[in-house]
Motif scaffolding. Structure first.
Motif, PDB file in Angstrom:
ATOM      1  N   SER A 271       0.835  -1.309  -0.339  1.00 19.04           N
ATOM      2  CA  SER A 271      -0.135   0.144   0.264  1.00 19.04           C
ATOM      3  C   SER A 271       0.899   1.625  -0.108  1.00 19.04           C
ATOM      4  O   SER A 271       0.414   2.412  -0.176  1.00 19.04           O
ATOM      5  CB  SER A 271      -0.916   0.286   1.184  1.00 19.04           C
ATOM      6  N   ASP A 334     -13.516   8.880  -0.794  1.00 22.02           N
ATOM      7  CA  ASP A 334     -14.786   8.317  -0.367  1.00 22.02           C
ATOM      8  C   ASP A 334     -13.060   6.602   0.891  1.00 22.02           C
ATOM      9  O   ASP A 334     -13.845   6.180   0.591  1.00 22.02           O
ATOM     10  CB  ASP A 334     -15.443   6.706  -0.736  1.00 22.02           C
ATOM     11  N   ILE A 335     -12.073   6.863   0.143  1.00 21.00           N
ATOM     12  CA  ILE A 335     -11.318   6.602  -0.034  1.00 21.00           C
ATOM     13  C   ILE A 335     -10.236   7.037   1.279  1.00 21.00           C
ATOM     14  O   ILE A 335      -9.934   8.082   1.621  1.00 21.00           O
ATOM     15  CB  ILE A 335     -10.279   6.185  -0.553  1.00 21.00           C
ATOM     16  N   PRO A 336     -10.012   6.188   2.514  1.00 22.95           N
ATOM     17  CA  PRO A 336      -9.353   6.579   4.142  1.00 22.95           C
ATOM     18  C   PRO A 336      -7.717   7.360   3.269  1.00 22.95           C
ATOM     19  O   PRO A 336      -7.092   6.177   3.215  1.00 22.95           O
ATOM     20  CB  PRO A 336      -9.506   5.411   4.495  1.00 22.95           C
ATOM     21  N   GLU A 342      -5.592   2.512   7.910  1.00 19.90           N
ATOM     22  CA  GLU A 342      -6.890   2.615   7.169  1.00 19.90           C
ATOM     23  C   GLU A 342      -6.795   2.000   5.726  1.00 19.90           C
ATOM     24  O   GLU A 342      -6.995   1.539   5.376  1.00 19.90           O
ATOM     25  CB  GLU A 342      -7.053   3.987   7.941  1.00 19.90           C
ATOM     26  N   PHE A 343      -5.829   3.190   5.385  1.00 17.50           N
ATOM     27  CA  PHE A 343      -6.173   2.704   4.066  1.00 17.50           C
ATOM     28  C   PHE A 343      -5.640   1.365   3.132  1.00 17.50           C
ATOM     29  O   PHE A 343      -5.590   0.830   1.821  1.00 17.50           O
ATOM     30  CB  PHE A 343      -4.843   3.708   3.267  1.00 17.50           C
ATOM     31  N   TRP A 346      -7.642  -0.864   3.566  1.00 18.57           N
ATOM     32  CA  TRP A 346      -8.884  -0.608   2.630  1.00 18.57           C
ATOM     33  C   TRP A 346      -8.794  -1.317   1.322  1.00 18.57           C
ATOM     34  O   TRP A 346      -9.622  -1.844   0.893  1.00 18.57           O
ATOM     35  CB  TRP A 346      -9.166   0.656   2.275  1.00 18.57           C
ATOM     36  N   GLU A 349      -8.642  -5.583   1.302  1.00 20.58           N
ATOM     37  CA  GLU A 349     -10.111  -5.908   1.231  1.00 20.58           C
ATOM     38  C   GLU A 349     -10.297  -5.316  -0.220  1.00 20.58           C
ATOM     39  O   GLU A 349     -10.968  -6.741  -0.484  1.00 20.58           O
ATOM     40  CB  GLU A 349     -11.230  -4.460   2.443  1.00 20.58           C
ATOM     41  N   ARG A 350     -10.290  -4.190  -0.818  1.00 23.50           N
ATOM     42  CA  ARG A 350     -10.194  -4.785  -2.861  1.00 23.50           C
ATOM     43  C   ARG A 350      -9.930  -5.401  -3.089  1.00 23.50           C
ATOM     44  O   ARG A 350     -10.048  -6.092  -3.871  1.00 23.50           O
ATOM     45  CB  ARG A 350      -9.859  -3.438  -3.221  1.00 23.50           C
TER      46      ARG A 350
END
Length: 429
Positions: A271, A334-336, A342-343, A346, A349-350
């Motif tokens: 990430s 809407d993306i953290p 947190e990103f 996210w 999960e995607r």
């Protein structure tokens, strides 16, 4: 399919002889355990002589085009010190030429069916044209992410920019490993294109990325005083490398070390780079577009790179029977992005969702169909839940000639000026 369901599945075990297990590729009709079917695209379509000729003709076309593009870039390089906006516009034209090159070479040497679908978030943005092509209606500025199956994923995604309206194949930017910039001709061309080269050491890479991303989010002023941003498609592969046995092992070790559930068909995404890019660009880009890519014939537990290399695809006539795209988009608002952890959650999960899409593809031979009817350029609708099926090809048969136009014109002008100079010198002798 929920990501939680995905996490309960285990990876299929290999067969006793080490071959990948049988795969249900198209509604259960094709398997790869039969030794007579060693390649998902069948036996070699050409003998040794034809393969040699295909390889030679491909090399001549590809290298001559790359040299022509590189020389065109060098000719226009002085514009950098004269007018930066004009320079970047000129380099975008040379990037379009490379988009034409890879589109035409795929059509001639490695033809394949492209099967496209998407969820509700991209409804109305994928249209079939009257002549059988596809036209995307994606915005001029976006961040594009995808799973990385084979080395040439970027080739098919670059074609998407060509097929977009407005065309975006001149404004694609890719993040690459640093060693690629040292490839003769091609590496120089990629540097002119403004691609971002990574050493995979964040202390070194972050300043480079900040510099390049700063250029991509720079506002320009039109002659009428209007402020604008240049078009930009930034392509990222969050997995960091293509899916392979080595990458699979590294992903499994990282999952075990971090206490995570590993992917079944993808690699765990990293990430850090994507988080930095989105944080830098968030005020200038509205959407992240996500493409899940699958190649027909790659068996469960197998790796696309083992089947669809350059030689197989372009020389042997064994390109993938189909390249399958499933599109989604996410609003950056809407993306953290306020917190890196947190990103990371996210993005992971995607990727679990993408892994579930890959499972569906392996089980049925298809990604989920588009929920809305596909509309062509004349307003005619296909059936609800349709796919767009097309091929990688240019709009016009001789469009590839554009690759050589600038260099040809420059050579013509140089020749005329040389003759004028020779005549002038002759008069004064």
């Amino acid at each position: 399919m929920a990501s939680g369901d995905l996490r309960q599945r285990t990876k299929p075990a290999p067969t006793d002889n080490g071959d990948p297990p049988a795969a249900n590729l198209n509604a259960g009709t094709t398997t790869l355990t039969d030794p007579k079917v060693a390649h998902p695209s069948g036996k070699r379509k050409h003998g040794r002589l034809i393969r040699w000729f295909r390889g030679f003709s491909f090399a001549v076309y590809f290298l001559s085009s790359c040299i022509a593009i590189n020389l065109t870039q060098i000719v226009g390089a002085p514009l950098y010190w004269l007018n930066r906006d004009l320079y970047y516009a000129y380099m975008a034209l040379t990037k379009q030429s490379f988009g034409l090159l890879i589109t035409s070479m795929t059509y001639w040497w490695g033809p394949t069916t492209i099967r496209i679908s998407g969820d509700d978030s991209v409804a109305g943005q994928i249209k079939r044209t009257a002549d059988g092509r596809v036209e995307f209606a994606f915005p001029e500025r976006l961040v594009l992410i995808a799973n990385h199956q084979i080395y040439t994923d970027w080739l098919y995604l670059w074609w998407v920019g060509y097929a977009n309206s407005p065309q975006m194949h001149g404004y694609l930017y890719i993040i690459l490993k640093e060693s690629l910039k040292y490839i003769p001709v091609i590496g120089t061309g990629m540097m002119f294109y403004g691609f971002i080269f990574m050493s995979r050491k964040m202390a070194v890479d972050q300043p480079r990325m900040a510099h390049r991303l700063g250029k991509l989010k720079t506002r320009h002023t039109a002659p009428d005083g209007r402020s604008y941003l240049n078009p930009m498609w930034l392509l990222l592969f969050p997995e960091g490398t293509n899916l392979s046995n080595n990458g699979r092992a590294k992903s499994a070790r990282w999952a075990e070390k971090s206490g995570l559930v590993d992917m079944q068909h993808l690699l765990l995404p990293r990430s850090t780079g994507m988080y930095f890019c989105l944080s830098e660009l968030k005020d200038t880009v509205e959407y992240v577009y996500d493409c899940t890519v699958a190649y027909e014939g790659v068996p469960r537990g197998g790796y696309g790179e083992e089947y669809f290399g350059l030689s197989s695809t372009y020389f042997e006539g064994r390109a993938p029977k189909s390249v399958n795209f499933h599109w989604r988009r996410f609003r950056i608002a809407d993306i953290p992005l306020s917190d890196a952890k947190e990103f990371e959650l996210w993005l992971r999960e995607r990727w679990y969702e993408k892994d579930a899409l890959m499972e569906e593809y392996l089980a049925t031979g298809r990604f989920p169909a588009s929920p809305e009817a596909i509309v062509d350029s004349k307003g005619l609708q296909g059936r609800t839940g349709a796919y767009v099926e097309t091929e990688v090809r240019t709009r016009y048969p001789f469009e590839f000639v554009q690759i050589f136009v600038v260099l040809g014109v420059f050579g013509l002008v140089w020749n005329v000026l040389g003759k004028m100079w020779a005549n002038t010198v002759g008069v004064f002798r």
